[in-house]
Write a protein that holds these residues in place. Structure first.
Motif, PDB file in Angstrom:
ATOM      1  N   SER A 385      61.603  11.188  36.609  1.00  9.25           N
ATOM      2  CA  SER A 385      61.894  11.190  35.181  1.00  9.25           C
ATOM      3  C   SER A 385      63.310  10.692  34.916  1.00  9.25           C
ATOM      4  O   SER A 385      63.549   9.946  33.959  1.00  9.25           O
ATOM      5  CB  SER A 385      61.717  12.601  34.626  1.00  9.25           C
ATOM      6  OG  SER A 385      62.107  12.664  33.270  1.00  9.25           O
ATOM      7  N   ALA A 386      64.269  11.105  35.754  1.00  6.81           N
ATOM      8  CA  ALA A 386      65.656  10.668  35.568  1.00  6.81           C
ATOM      9  C   ALA A 386      65.772   9.156  35.690  1.00  6.81           C
ATOM     10  O   ALA A 386      66.470   8.507  34.895  1.00  6.81           O
ATOM     11  CB  ALA A 386      66.556  11.357  36.582  1.00  6.81           C
ATOM     12  N   ARG A 387      65.082   8.568  36.654  1.00  7.02           N
ATOM     13  CA  ARG A 387      65.108   7.107  36.807  1.00  7.02           C
ATOM     14  C   ARG A 387      64.598   6.424  35.546  1.00  7.02           C
ATOM     15  O   ARG A 387      65.204   5.469  35.041  1.00  7.02           O
ATOM     16  CB  ARG A 387      64.247   6.684  37.991  1.00  7.02           C
ATOM     17  CG  ARG A 387      64.759   7.054  39.352  1.00  7.02           C
ATOM     18  CD  ARG A 387      63.816   6.480  40.401  1.00  7.02           C
ATOM     19  NE  ARG A 387      64.115   6.933  41.742  1.00  7.02           N
ATOM     20  CZ  ARG A 387      63.463   6.523  42.824  1.00  7.02           C
ATOM     21  NH1 ARG A 387      62.456   5.651  42.697  1.00  7.02           N
ATOM     22  NH2 ARG A 387      63.794   6.967  44.025  1.00  7.02           N
ATOM     23  N   ALA A 388      63.471   6.902  35.057  1.00 11.72           N
ATOM     24  CA  ALA A 388      62.854   6.279  33.885  1.00 11.72           C
ATOM     25  C   ALA A 388      63.767   6.405  32.660  1.00 11.72           C
ATOM     26  O   ALA A 388      63.901   5.462  31.870  1.00 11.72           O
ATOM     27  CB  ALA A 388      61.494   6.918  33.615  1.00 11.72           C
ATOM     28  N   ARG A 389      64.368   7.561  32.498  1.00 12.22           N
ATOM     29  CA  ARG A 389      65.233   7.770  31.326  1.00 12.22           C
ATOM     30  C   ARG A 389      66.511   6.946  31.400  1.00 12.22           C
ATOM     31  O   ARG A 389      66.974   6.417  30.385  1.00 12.22           O
ATOM     32  CB  ARG A 389      65.520   9.260  31.169  1.00 12.22           C
ATOM     33  CG  ARG A 389      64.285  10.033  30.699  1.00 12.22           C
ATOM     34  CD  ARG A 389      64.382  11.524  30.904  1.00 12.22           C
ATOM     35  NE  ARG A 389      65.415  12.158  30.087  1.00 12.22           N
ATOM     36  CZ  ARG A 389      65.587  13.479  30.032  1.00 12.22           C
ATOM     37  NH1 ARG A 389      64.778  14.284  30.730  1.00 12.22           N
ATOM     38  NH2 ARG A 389      66.537  13.994  29.265  1.00 12.22           N
ATOM     39  N   LEU A 390      67.089   6.792  32.588  1.00 15.10           N
ATOM     40  CA  LEU A 390      68.256   5.934  32.726  1.00 15.10           C
ATOM     41  C   LEU A 390      67.911   4.486  32.392  1.00 15.10           C
ATOM     42  O   LEU A 390      68.663   3.788  31.704  1.00 15.10           O
ATOM     43  CB  LEU A 390      68.831   6.023  34.143  1.00 15.10           C
ATOM     44  CG  LEU A 390      69.571   7.302  34.532  1.00 15.10           C
ATOM     45  CD1 LEU A 390      70.099   7.186  35.959  1.00 15.10           C
ATOM     46  CD2 LEU A 390      70.719   7.589  33.581  1.00 15.10           C
ATOM     47  N   TRP A 391      66.760   4.027  32.883  1.00 16.74           N
ATOM     48  CA  TRP A 391      66.356   2.649  32.592  1.00 16.74           C
ATOM     49  C   TRP A 391      66.137   2.452  31.097  1.00 16.74           C
ATOM     50  O   TRP A 391      66.551   1.438  30.524  1.00 16.74           O
ATOM     51  CB  TRP A 391      65.090   2.295  33.374  1.00 16.74           C
ATOM     52  CG  TRP A 391      64.579   0.929  33.005  1.00 16.74           C
ATOM     53  CD1 TRP A 391      63.605   0.613  32.102  1.00 16.74           C
ATOM     54  CD2 TRP A 391      65.069  -0.317  33.507  1.00 16.74           C
ATOM     55  NE1 TRP A 391      63.454  -0.738  32.008  1.00 16.74           N
ATOM     56  CE2 TRP A 391      64.327  -1.338  32.857  1.00 16.74           C
ATOM     57  CE3 TRP A 391      66.035  -0.667  34.439  1.00 16.74           C
ATOM     58  CZ2 TRP A 391      64.538  -2.697  33.122  1.00 16.74           C
ATOM     59  CZ3 TRP A 391      66.247  -2.017  34.704  1.00 16.74           C
ATOM     60  CH2 TRP A 391      65.514  -3.005  34.050  1.00 16.74           C
ATOM     61  N   GLU A 392      65.500   3.393  30.462  1.00 18.20           N
ATOM     62  CA  GLU A 392      65.238   3.281  29.025  1.00 18.20           C
ATOM     63  C   GLU A 392      66.558   3.201  28.252  1.00 18.20           C
ATOM     64  O   GLU A 392      66.687   2.415  27.304  1.00 18.20           O
ATOM     65  CB  GLU A 392      64.427   4.488  28.562  1.00 18.20           C
ATOM     66  CG  GLU A 392      64.112   4.502  27.067  1.00 18.20           C
ATOM     67  CD  GLU A 392      63.235   3.341  26.633  1.00 18.20           C
ATOM     68  OE1 GLU A 392      63.297   2.959  25.442  1.00 18.20           O
ATOM     69  OE2 GLU A 392      62.483   2.807  27.484  1.00 18.20           O
ATOM     70  N   GLN A 393      67.543   3.991  28.667  1.00 22.27           N
ATOM     71  CA  GLN A 393      68.836   3.948  27.996  1.00 22.27           C
ATOM     72  C   GLN A 393      69.551   2.625  28.246  1.00 22.27           C
ATOM     73  O   GLN A 393      70.231   2.103  27.363  1.00 22.27           O
ATOM     74  CB  GLN A 393      69.705   5.124  28.459  1.00 22.27           C
ATOM     75  CG  GLN A 393      69.220   6.470  27.968  1.00 22.27           C
ATOM     76  CD  GLN A 393      69.171   6.533  26.447  1.00 22.27           C
ATOM     77  OE1 GLN A 393      70.151   6.286  25.777  1.00 22.27           O
ATOM     78  NE2 GLN A 393      68.006   6.862  25.907  1.00 22.27           N
ATOM     79  N   LEU A 394      69.398   2.075  29.443  1.00 23.99           N
ATOM     80  CA  LEU A 394      69.984   0.751  29.701  1.00 23.99           C
ATOM     81  C   LEU A 394      69.445  -0.280  28.719  1.00 23.99           C
ATOM     82  O   LEU A 394      70.211  -1.068  28.148  1.00 23.99           O
ATOM     83  CB  LEU A 394      69.673   0.305  31.135  1.00 23.99           C
ATOM     84  CG  LEU A 394      69.968  -1.170  31.446  1.00 23.99           C
ATOM     85  CD1 LEU A 394      71.462  -1.453  31.377  1.00 23.99           C
ATOM     86  CD2 LEU A 394      69.395  -1.552  32.814  1.00 23.99           C
ATOM     87  N   THR A 395      68.146  -0.268  28.502  1.00 22.97           N
ATOM     88  CA  THR A 395      67.555  -1.284  27.611  1.00 22.97           C
ATOM     89  C   THR A 395      67.976  -1.089  26.160  1.00 22.97           C
ATOM     90  O   THR A 395      67.940  -2.042  25.369  1.00 22.97           O
ATOM     91  CB  THR A 395      66.025  -1.274  27.714  1.00 22.97           C
ATOM     92  OG1 THR A 395      65.501  -0.007  27.287  1.00 22.97           O
ATOM     93  CG2 THR A 395      65.569  -1.561  29.135  1.00 22.97           C
ATOM     94  N   GLU A 396      68.386   0.115  25.801  1.00 22.95           N
ATOM     95  CA  GLU A 396      68.885   0.345  24.445  1.00 22.95           C
ATOM     96  C   GLU A 396      70.336  -0.109  24.307  1.00 22.95           C
ATOM     97  O   GLU A 396      70.722  -0.680  23.293  1.00 22.95           O
ATOM     98  CB  GLU A 396      68.750   1.825  24.081  1.00 22.95           C
ATOM     99  CG  GLU A 396      67.299   2.276  23.909  1.00 22.95           C
ATOM    100  CD  GLU A 396      67.206   3.722  23.444  1.00 22.95           C
ATOM    101  OE1 GLU A 396      68.255   4.285  23.048  1.00 22.95           O
ATOM    102  OE2 GLU A 396      66.091   4.279  23.487  1.00 22.95           O
ATOM    103  N   VAL A 397      71.136   0.149  25.343  1.00 26.22           N
ATOM    104  CA  VAL A 397      72.547  -0.233  25.276  1.00 26.22           C
ATOM    105  C   VAL A 397      72.710  -1.735  25.487  1.00 26.22           C
ATOM    106  O   VAL A 397      73.503  -2.387  24.797  1.00 26.22           O
ATOM    107  CB  VAL A 397      73.365   0.555  26.322  1.00 26.22           C
ATOM    108  CG1 VAL A 397      74.849   0.157  26.270  1.00 26.22           C
ATOM    109  CG2 VAL A 397      73.232   2.053  26.080  1.00 26.22           C
TER     110      VAL A 397
END
Length: 501
Positions: A385-397
Motif C-alpha cells: 500500500s505504501a508503494r502505491a500511495r507514494l506513486w500516486e502522490q508522485l503523479t500528482e506532484v
C-alpha cells in the motif's frame, strides 16, 4: 567553533595497538581512518557487503540489462558538515565528489512553496529575508505567534537546550509557538521528519538544535551538496583504498557477534567462527546491532551503561522507492523537492538531474530516474500500500509521470534509524563508556555539541578515536562545529530577558 585536538606524540612508534572497529558506516570509517593515520593496527568489520552504513550502496541489474547502483536513498551533505567533509577530503581533496544543488525547495499540498536560495547567510538577515520572501511566513501572521516561546530558537545553547526542551515533543513545542499553520506544516514538519519520526515522537530539543545548526547558528545557510556519483564509487571505495594504504584491514560481509575479555590483549572480538584480540574496541553499529552485540557481551561496561544501550529504540519504518522511467520528467524539476501534506510522500529526487550514473542512463534511454521517500510510515500501512500511495502522490506532484512506463523499480523498507524521543537525551550512551578502551560512535550517540545526522556520526567517530589516542599519549584531530550558542549576542540577550519576565 574549534575543539582542539588532544595533544601527544605524532604517531605510534613500535607500540601500535590493535583496534577493532565494529561497523563500517560513517562513524566507524571516521574512527578507523584517524586511528590508522596515527599508526594503530585497525581491523574494521562491517556486517553488510558494502561500506557507508545507511549511506552505502550496492550494484543491481535492471530489466533492460543495465547495471545500476542502488542505495537507501537521497542524502543531503549540508555545508555545516565540517567533520564529515574533513573525512571525505582525505580521498577527495579537490572537492569533486559533491556538487551543489541550487535550492532547497519545499512544497505543500495546499500550494505553498518555499525555498532558501539567494538568502543572506548572516544572522539575523537570513531570517528577515526569509520572512520577507516566504509565502508561508507572512508579516500579518506574526502577532499571533507566541513571541516568548519563539525566542527560545534565538537562544539555543548546547547542551543547555536539552535541559530546557528535551522533556516535550516537537509537536507540542511548535503548538506553543503558534507559527502560521502553513509554515508549521511545511518547514518545521519537513525538518523534523528528516529524523525519520513524526514530530509527536521527536524531542523538541532535537528540533531546536537542528534549527540552530542549519539556520540561526551557522553562516552556511540551508543549501546543500549531493554526491555526484553513487555513494560507493565517489566516497566509500576510495576511503577503503585509503585505509588499505594505511595498513588497516577492512572486512565486509562479516558480523561481530560478541566482545569478551581477551587472553593476550584486553578484548577478544568474536567474528563468525573466529576471533581477534584487540587492545581497544570502537562500537559503531546501528541501534539493533549495538543492542545485540552488548547483549551477547556480558562483561562489557557496567549495569547503568548496559541499561542505556538496551533502552535505545529505532524510529518508525520508512520506504525508499526508486523508479527507472521510460520518459523524462520536466527539465525544470529540482534535483530534490521536500514535500508536506502529500499523504505519505516526504520528498522526491530526480537523480538524473545531478548524479552521473543516473544521468548517463537517462541520456542513453531517453528516460529518467526518480526516487520517492516516505518517512515514519503508520503502523497499519503495509509495504504494498505504501508503494502505491507514494506513486500516486508522485503523479500528482509531477503530473508528467502519469504517462511514464516503469522500466524497473527497487524498494527499500527499513526500520533502523535511531529514535530521539522526548526525555531520551539523558539516557543515551555517550562516546565514552565505563572502560577507557571501549568507545561508542554513531548518530545514535550523545555528544554535547550541535551536530546531527551524518555529521553526528562523523563527529562521534573522530571523538571516539581522539579518546583512545589520548589514552595512549598520541595526538588526535581537531573537531569543528557551528557555535554552541546563537551567533548574535544581542538576540540571545533579548531572548533570555523575555524568557525571564
Amino acid at each position: 567553533m574549534r575543539i582542539p585536538a588532544p595533544a601527544g606524540r605524532a604517531q605510534f612508534e613500535g607500540d601500535a595497538p590493535v583496534v577493532a572497529v565494529v561497523g563500517g558506516g560513517i562513524a566507524g570509517l571516521s574512527a578507523a581512518t584517524l586511528l590508522a593515520e596515527r599508526g594503530a593496527q585497525v581491523v574494521l568489520c562491517e556486517r553488510e557487503n558494502y561500506l557507508g552504513g545507511r549511506v552505502g550502496g550496492w550494484s543491481t541489474r535492471l530489466a533492460d540489462g543495465s547495471d545500476a547502483t542502488m542505495t537507501r536513498g537521497f542524502h543531503a551533505f549540508f555545508r555545516q558538515y565540517y567533520n564529515l567533509r574533513a573525512l571525505l577530503k582525505r580521498v577527495d581533496p579537490a572537492g569533486r565528489a559533491l556538487v551543489g544543488l541550487p535550492d532547497y525547495p519545499l512544497q505543500h499540498a495546499s500550494g505553498h512553496r518555499d525555498g532558501f536560495a539567494n538568502l543572506p547567510t548572516a544572522v539575523p538577515w537570513n531570517a528577515l529575508a526569509f520572512l520577507r520572501s516566504s509565502p508561508t511566513f507572512r508579516w500579518r501572521d506574526l502577532p499571533d505567534v507566541n513571541a516568548r516561546a519563539a525566542l527560545s530558537l534565538l537562544d539555543v545553547s548546547v547542551p543547555r537546550v536539552y535541559e530546557e526542551l528535551d522533556g516535550i515533543d516537537a509537536a507540542t513545542y511548535l503548538d506553543r509557538i503558534r507559527f502560521p499553520e502553513a509554515a508549521h506544516a511545511l518547514a518545521f514538519e519537513v525538518f523534523s521528519r528528516s529524523f525519520f519520526a513524526h514530530p509527536t515522537r521527536m524531542s523538541a530539543a532535537e528540533l531546536a538544535v537542528m534549527f540552530h545548526i542549519y539556520f540561526l547558528g551557522s553562516g552556511e545557510g540551508l543549501l546543500f551538496d549531493v554526491a555526484a556519483d553513487p555513494f560507493p564509487h565517489g566516497l566509500w571505495e576510495p576511503l577503503r583504498r585509503h585505509l588499505a594504504l594505511l595498513g588497516a584491514t577492512v572486512c565486509t560481509g562479516v558480523e561481530v557477534r560478541s566482545v569478551r575479555p581477551g587472553e593476550q590483549k584486553r578484548f577478544s572480538v568474536t567474528i563468525g567462527d573466529g576471533a581477534i584480540e584487540a587492545d581497544a574496541v570502537v562500537l559503531a553499529a546501528d541501534v539493533r546491532g549495538l543492542r545485540a552485540l552488548v547483549g551477547e557481551s556480558p562483561t562489557l561496561g557496567d549495569a547503568a551503561w548496559r541499561e542505556k544501550v538496551g533502552g535505545l529504540r529505532t524510529a518508525p519504518r520508512f520506504l525508499v522507492s526508486r523508479y527507472w522511467l521510460d520518459t523524462p520528467v520536466d527539465p525544470d524539476r529540482p534535483g530534490f523537492l521536500g514535500t508536506g501534506g502529500h499523504d505519505l510522500l516526504d520528498n522526491i529526487s530526480v537523480l538524473d538531474h545531478y548524479e552521473h550514473e543516473a544521468r548517463a542512463w537517462a541520456a542513453r534511454t531517453g528516460g529518467s530516474v526518480v526516487e520517492l521517500h516516505g518517512y515514519a510510515l503508520p503502523s497499519d500501512v503495509d509495504e504494498r500500500s505504501a508503494r502505491a500511495r507514494l506513486w500516486e502522490q508522485l503523479t500528482e506532484v509531477y503530473p508528467e509521470t502519469k504517462r511514464a512506463g516503469v522500466v524497473d523499480e527497487r524498494h527499500e523498507l527499513r526500520e533502523d534509524c535511531p529514535l530521539f524521543p522526548a526525555g531520551g537525551y539523558a539516557n543515551r550512551p555517550g562516546v565514552r563508556t565505563p572502560d577507557d578502551f571501549l568507545v561508542v560512535a554513531g548518530d545514535l550517540v550523545r555528544i554535547d555539541l550541535p551536530v546531527a545526522l551524518m555529521e553526528r556520526a562523523a563527529t562521534t567517530g573522530f571523538a571516539a578515536a581522539n579518546h583512545l589516542l589520548g589514552r595512549w599519549g598520541v595526538a588526535g584531530t581537531e573537531l569543528w562545529t557551528v557555535p554552541t550558542e546563537g551567533r548574535v549576542p544581542l538576540l540571545r540577550s533579548v531572548a533570555r530577558r523575555w524568557r525571564t519576565l
